[in-house]
Every structure is written in structure tokens, then in C-alpha cells.
Design a protein around this motif. Structure first.
Motif, PDB file in Angstrom:
ATOM      1  N   ASN A   1       0.783  -1.276  -0.101  1.00 53.78           N
ATOM      2  CA  ASN A   1      -0.161   0.126   0.039  1.00 53.78           C
ATOM      3  C   ASN A   1       0.911   1.419  -0.071  1.00 53.78           C
ATOM      4  O   ASN A   1       0.438   2.196  -0.547  1.00 53.78           O
ATOM      5  N   TYR A   2       2.039   1.070   0.609  1.00 59.99           N
ATOM      6  CA  TYR A   2       2.965   2.468   0.695  1.00 59.99           C
ATOM      7  C   TYR A   2       3.769   2.481  -0.553  1.00 59.99           C
ATOM      8  O   TYR A   2       3.897   3.720  -1.093  1.00 59.99           O
ATOM      9  N   SER A   3       4.203   1.518  -0.907  1.00 55.35           N
ATOM     10  CA  SER A   3       5.338   1.664  -1.998  1.00 55.35           C
ATOM     11  C   SER A   3       4.767   1.427  -3.562  1.00 55.35           C
ATOM     12  O   SER A   3       5.568   1.798  -4.367  1.00 55.35           O
ATOM     13  N   ALA A   4       3.469   0.894  -3.798  1.00 57.16           N
ATOM     14  CA  ALA A   4       3.182   0.313  -5.015  1.00 57.16           C
ATOM     15  C   ALA A   4       3.210   1.569  -6.359  1.00 57.16           C
ATOM     16  O   ALA A   4       3.707   1.137  -7.229  1.00 57.16           O
ATOM     17  N   ASN A   5       3.191   2.670  -5.802  1.00 61.60           N
ATOM     18  CA  ASN A   5       3.155   3.879  -6.657  1.00 61.60           C
ATOM     19  C   ASN A   5       4.206   4.745  -6.521  1.00 61.60           C
ATOM     20  O   ASN A   5       4.314   6.089  -7.061  1.00 61.60           O
ATOM     21  N   LYS A   6       5.243   4.403  -5.579  1.00 59.12           N
ATOM     22  CA  LYS A   6       6.401   5.153  -5.604  1.00 59.12           C
ATOM     23  C   LYS A   6       7.638   4.495  -6.375  1.00 59.12           C
ATOM     24  O   LYS A   6       7.754   3.433  -6.119  1.00 59.12           O
TER      25      LYS A   6
ATOM     26  N   ILE B   1      20.004  -4.200  -4.601  1.00 65.96           N
ATOM     27  CA  ILE B   1      19.331  -3.734  -3.683  1.00 65.96           C
ATOM     28  C   ILE B   1      17.616  -3.711  -4.046  1.00 65.96           C
ATOM     29  O   ILE B   1      17.359  -2.828  -4.872  1.00 65.96           O
ATOM     30  N   ARG B   2      16.864  -4.402  -3.732  1.00 69.19           N
ATOM     31  CA  ARG B   2      15.449  -4.507  -4.446  1.00 69.19           C
ATOM     32  C   ARG B   2      14.470  -3.695  -3.283  1.00 69.19           C
ATOM     33  O   ARG B   2      14.685  -3.735  -1.974  1.00 69.19           O
ATOM     34  N   THR B   3      13.248  -3.435  -3.998  1.00 67.61           N
ATOM     35  CA  THR B   3      12.036  -2.782  -3.243  1.00 67.61           C
ATOM     36  C   THR B   3      10.961  -3.811  -3.445  1.00 67.61           C
ATOM     37  O   THR B   3       9.919  -3.625  -2.521  1.00 67.61           O
ATOM     38  N   SER B   4      10.883  -4.938  -3.980  1.00 64.76           N
ATOM     39  CA  SER B   4       9.921  -5.854  -4.412  1.00 64.76           C
ATOM     40  C   SER B   4       9.479  -6.667  -3.162  1.00 64.76           C
ATOM     41  O   SER B   4      10.142  -6.671  -2.369  1.00 64.76           O
ATOM     42  N   LEU B   5       8.275  -7.338  -3.159  1.00 63.30           N
ATOM     43  CA  LEU B   5       7.825  -8.397  -2.304  1.00 63.30           C
ATOM     44  C   LEU B   5       8.631  -9.841  -2.844  1.00 63.30           C
ATOM     45  O   LEU B   5       8.948  -9.874  -4.187  1.00 63.30           O
ATOM     46  N   PRO B   6       8.840 -10.798  -1.937  1.00 65.36           N
ATOM     47  CA  PRO B   6       8.282 -10.697  -0.672  1.00 65.36           C
ATOM     48  C   PRO B   6       9.254  -9.868   0.305  1.00 65.36           C
ATOM     49  O   PRO B   6      10.432  -9.673  -0.318  1.00 65.36           O
TER      50      PRO B   6
ATOM     51  N   ASP C   1      11.419   3.422  -7.124  1.00 75.62           N
ATOM     52  CA  ASP C   1      12.690   2.995  -6.525  1.00 75.62           C
ATOM     53  C   ASP C   1      13.567   4.313  -5.952  1.00 75.62           C
ATOM     54  O   ASP C   1      13.959   4.067  -4.862  1.00 75.62           O
ATOM     55  N   TYR C   2      13.677   5.193  -6.861  1.00 75.53           N
ATOM     56  CA  TYR C   2      14.752   6.190  -6.391  1.00 75.53           C
ATOM     57  C   TYR C   2      13.963   7.000  -5.056  1.00 75.53           C
ATOM     58  O   TYR C   2      14.834   7.417  -4.180  1.00 75.53           O
ATOM     59  N   PHE C   3      12.852   7.238  -5.332  1.00 78.07           N
ATOM     60  CA  PHE C   3      12.027   7.938  -4.328  1.00 78.07           C
ATOM     61  C   PHE C   3      12.168   7.090  -2.809  1.00 78.07           C
ATOM     62  O   PHE C   3      12.444   7.670  -1.826  1.00 78.07           O
ATOM     63  N   LEU C   4      12.158   5.910  -2.914  1.00 79.41           N
ATOM     64  CA  LEU C   4      12.160   5.090  -1.738  1.00 79.41           C
ATOM     65  C   LEU C   4      13.512   5.122  -1.019  1.00 79.41           C
ATOM     66  O   LEU C   4      13.755   5.137   0.036  1.00 79.41           O
ATOM     67  N   TYR C   5      14.607   5.027  -1.986  1.00 75.09           N
ATOM     68  CA  TYR C   5      15.933   5.161  -1.647  1.00 75.09           C
ATOM     69  C   TYR C   5      16.243   6.583  -1.018  1.00 75.09           C
ATOM     70  O   TYR C   5      16.956   6.470  -0.064  1.00 75.09           O
ATOM     71  N   CYS C   6      15.755   7.285  -1.481  1.00 74.38           N
ATOM     72  CA  CYS C   6      15.927   8.768  -0.818  1.00 74.38           C
ATOM     73  C   CYS C   6      15.326   9.095   0.414  1.00 74.38           C
ATOM     74  O   CYS C   6      15.612  10.135   0.896  1.00 74.38           O
ATOM     75  N   HIS C   7      14.366   8.016   0.798  1.00 67.33           N
ATOM     76  CA  HIS C   7      14.256   8.096   2.234  1.00 67.33           C
ATOM     77  C   HIS C   7      15.279   8.454   3.238  1.00 67.33           C
ATOM     78  O   HIS C   7      15.297   8.705   4.325  1.00 67.33           O
ATOM     79  N   ASN C   8      16.566   7.723   2.653  1.00 63.86           N
ATOM     80  CA  ASN C   8      17.630   7.659   3.586  1.00 63.86           C
ATOM     81  C   ASN C   8      18.140   9.239   3.894  1.00 63.86           C
ATOM     82  O   ASN C   8      18.424   9.396   4.970  1.00 63.86           O
ATOM     83  N   ILE C   9      17.830  10.009   3.227  1.00 61.51           N
ATOM     84  CA  ILE C   9      18.122  11.523   3.580  1.00 61.51           C
ATOM     85  C   ILE C   9      17.217  11.828   4.893  1.00 61.51           C
ATOM     86  O   ILE C   9      17.916  12.542   5.754  1.00 61.51           O
ATOM     87  N   LEU C  10      16.003  11.736   4.673  1.00 64.64           N
ATOM     88  CA  LEU C  10      15.105  11.981   5.744  1.00 64.64           C
ATOM     89  C   LEU C  10      15.411  11.205   7.221  1.00 64.64           C
ATOM     90  O   LEU C  10      15.632  11.680   8.161  1.00 64.64           O
ATOM     91  N   PHE C  11      15.809   9.973   6.847  1.00 67.18           N
ATOM     92  CA  PHE C  11      16.018   9.033   8.355  1.00 67.18           C
ATOM     93  C   PHE C  11      17.569   9.861   8.767  1.00 67.18           C
ATOM     94  O   PHE C  11      17.605   9.783  10.147  1.00 67.18           O
ATOM     95  N   LEU C  12      18.469  10.024   7.809  1.00 68.18           N
ATOM     96  CA  LEU C  12      19.687  10.381   8.255  1.00 68.18           C
ATOM     97  C   LEU C  12      19.455  11.836   9.124  1.00 68.18           C
ATOM     98  O   LEU C  12      19.969  12.104  10.273  1.00 68.18           O
ATOM     99  N   PHE C  13      18.767  13.075   8.613  1.00 66.75           N
ATOM    100  CA  PHE C  13      18.458  14.052   9.029  1.00 66.75           C
ATOM    101  C   PHE C  13      17.723  13.941  10.354  1.00 66.75           C
ATOM    102  O   PHE C  13      18.093  14.392  11.499  1.00 66.75           O
ATOM    103  N   LEU C  14      16.975  13.224  10.692  1.00 61.83           N
ATOM    104  CA  LEU C  14      16.133  12.957  11.928  1.00 61.83           C
ATOM    105  C   LEU C  14      17.090  12.225  12.912  1.00 61.83           C
ATOM    106  O   LEU C  14      16.976  12.746  14.079  1.00 61.83           O
ATOM    107  N   ILE C  15      17.973  11.357  12.427  1.00 60.13           N
ATOM    108  CA  ILE C  15      18.702  10.612  13.435  1.00 60.13           C
ATOM    109  C   ILE C  15      19.908  11.512  13.909  1.00 60.13           C
ATOM    110  O   ILE C  15      20.059  11.631  15.137  1.00 60.13           O
ATOM    111  N   PHE C  16      20.400  12.356  13.271  1.00 61.34           N
ATOM    112  CA  PHE C  16      21.610  13.260  13.353  1.00 61.34           C
ATOM    113  C   PHE C  16      20.839  14.522  14.318  1.00 61.34           C
ATOM    114  O   PHE C  16      21.601  14.893  15.162  1.00 61.34           O
TER     115      PHE C  16
END
Length: 309
Positions: A27-32, A114-119, A34-49
Motif C-alpha cells: 500500500n505504501y510503495s506500489a506507486n512510488k 538492492i530490491r524494493t519488491s515483494l516478498p 525505487d529512487y524515491f524510496l531510496y531517498c528516504h535515507n536522507i530523511l532518516f539521516l536528518f532525523l537521526i543526526f
């Protein structure tokens, strides 16, 4: 982007019903992309730092006697201005180096698989891959870190990170831009050797940075769950490296202690520990000999008192 858009298409593709986590992921990733999903790292790193070091900042500024006994270098104190300057410099490096590096490194992530697919990977698969990533990063980081302590590497690059002889959480990513690029290599090698799902990659990046903040925290808490991780160095192990400073040829490892032990680069650290244990024992014997009324609870604070003599 996933090759299926609906639950029915995904179940037909897998030949079984989706688990609840897989349904959430679909439900979250079907219409996103792979590049957009990978770029989540930027948000995660900002929040962690930005967020993870905050409790350590509050402890540093509160100057509580109850917490000071866990501070490894209790005589060293940073002001709020010093801490903010560190955070500001880290954020500048984040927006001008780390963020852009994440944006342009996507092709390499696709190349290694690095994959984004199921399973979705099982819990055991995630744990095994994370273990590989930590081991590979620790070994590779050890040797790069040793190189950065040669005369040229230290004076030109690594001395920036050692500006904090008593590190704080915000200082974990505080470094020269070249060091950030160089030390990105060990973080990438594990996923390249054992590529997994993007969720595992997210966890790897997040946990590695949280671990770095922990080892730069300046506090050694006896109740920390990391005490139960075999060969984990923690703040006490890495704090010694910063305390010795630029001439340090000890405690190079980023996560575990086995490389320093095998290659003999923890001898100074172990000698200091033995010496402190002898001094503590001598002080305890003296107090017991001359003051039989001293309580056992008071003796528990001796190591802290000795460090502040």
C-alpha cells in the motif's frame, strides 16, 4: 516501482496471501519509484543526526551529579554554544555533502541489487544481513581509520573529527568532507556483498549512525543493552581514542573490539584499565583499613571519585 499495483495482482504474483507487513508495504510503495524510496535515507539521516543526540545534550547541560558518575570525562564540559556550533557544522555537511551524495549514489544501489519488491525478507534474513554489514564495515573502517592516523591523513583530513577530545553525540558525524566520502565506502561494502531489501538497507544506515552516536556519547551506562553484544566497544572504548588525540594509535575500530585486540592496537587502553583497577583496589583497601564505618554503597562511587582527583 513494484510490478503490481493491487493486492490481488501481488498475491497472484507470489502465489500466496500477503502477510500484514507485506500488505502495508504494498500500500505504501506500489506507486512510488525505487529512487524515491531510496531517498528516504536522507530523511532518516536528518532525523537521526538531529533527534537521537538530544537526550545526551540535555544530560551534558543539566550537569546532574546523578548522571555525572556515568560521564567518561567528567571534568570536560561543553557549553550550549559549543554544542550548537557542532550541530550547525554537522548540518552544513549534511546538506552540502551527505544529502547530495545520497541523491547521486542511487545507480550504485541498483547495480548491486538492492530490491524494493515483494516478498519482504524474514526477520532472520534481516538479522543475518545486518550482522554481515556490521562485521564488514567494522573491519574495513578499522584499516581506513588507521590510515587516517598517519601523519598526512591526520593533518589533512582526520584532525577535524578529533577537535572534540571528549566527544558528544552530535560529534559522531562531525568530520572533514573527504572523511565522510572515504568512510562511506565501508558502509557500502556490506550491502554490496550481501544485497537485500531496501528496508534492510534503511535499517542498516539508521543503526550504524545510532551506533556512532552511542560511541561518541561520552557516557558509559552500565544498563545499556549494548553491554550484551559480544565484543561491542561502546563509548568507553572509543572515548579513549579521542582522549589520547592525534597521537593515538589505539582503539581504531568503529563498532567491535576484536580488530584492536588481534592487531595489538588496544594495548594502551587495556593498560589504562588495569592501572585504574589497581588504583581503585588500593583506595578501597586504604578506606577499609582506616574507616571501618564506610558503607559498601559509598565504595561504589570510588572509581568516579578517583577519576576526579
Amino acid at each position: 516501482m513494484l510490478p503490481y499495483k493491487t493486492l490481488q495482482e501481488a498475491e497472484a504474483f507470489l502465489g500466496r496471501n500477503l502477510t500484514f507487513p507485506e500488505t502495508v508495504w504494498l500500500n505504501y510503495s506500489a506507486n512510488k519509484s525505487d529512487y524515491f524510496l531510496y531517498c528516504h535515507n536522507i530523511l532518516f539521516l536528518f532525523l537521526i543526526f538531529s533527534v537521537v543526540p538530544l537526550p545526551l545534550v540535555f544530560m551534558e547541560l543539566s550537569r546532574s551529579s546523578g548522571l555525572d558518575k556515568f560521564k567518561i570525562q567528567p571534568k570536560v564540559r561543553l557549553s550550549s554554544a559549543d554544542i550548537f556550533r557542532c550541530y550547525k557544522d554537522v548540518m552544513s555537511m549534511f546538506f552540502f555533502v551527505v544529502g547530495p551524495l545520497q541523491l547521486v549514489s542511487y545507480p550504485s544501489i541498483k547495480m548491486i541489487g538492492i530490491r524494493t519488491s515483494l516478498p519482504l525478507p524474514s526477520g532472520w534474513e534481516i538479522l543475518m544481513q545486518l550482522a554481515v554489514y556490521f562485521m564488514v564495515e567494522d573491519f574495513t573502517n578499522y584499516w581506513i581509520h588507521r590510515f587516517l592516523h598517519c601523519k598526512w591523513g591526520y593533518e589533512k583530513i582526520h584532525r577535524v573529527h578529533h577537535e572534540y577530545t571528549a566527544p558528544i553525540g552530535f560529534a559522531a558525524p562531525y568530520a572533514h568532507w573527504a572523511e565522510i566520502l572515504i568512510l562511506g565506502i565501508p558502509s557500502f561494502l556490506g550491502p554490496a556483498m550481501a544485497p537485500g531489501h531496501i528496508i534492510t538497507f534503511w535499517l542498516w544506515i539508521a543503526l550504524r549512525q545510532i551506533e556512532a552516536i552511542d560511541t561518541h556519547s561520552g557516557y558509559d551506562f552500565p544498563w545499556s543493552p549494548t553491554k550484551y553484544i559480544p565484543f561491542y566497544g561502546g563509548a568507553d572504548h572509543h572515548d579513549y581514542h579521542h582522549y589520547v588525540g592525534g597521537q593515538s594509535q589505539s582503539n581504531f575500530a568503529s563498532v567491535f573490539t576484536y580488530c584492536d585486540y588481534i592487531y595489538g592496537t588496544d594495548k594502551g587502553y587495556r593498560y589504562q584499565k588495569k592501572l585504574l583497577a589497581k588504583v581503585t583496589f588500593s583506595a578501597m583497601y586504604f578506606l577499609l583499613e582506616y574507616d571501618h564505618g564506610l558503607s559498601a554503597a559509598s565504595l561504589g562511587f570510588l572509581p568516579y571519585l578517583i577519576l576526579n582527583i
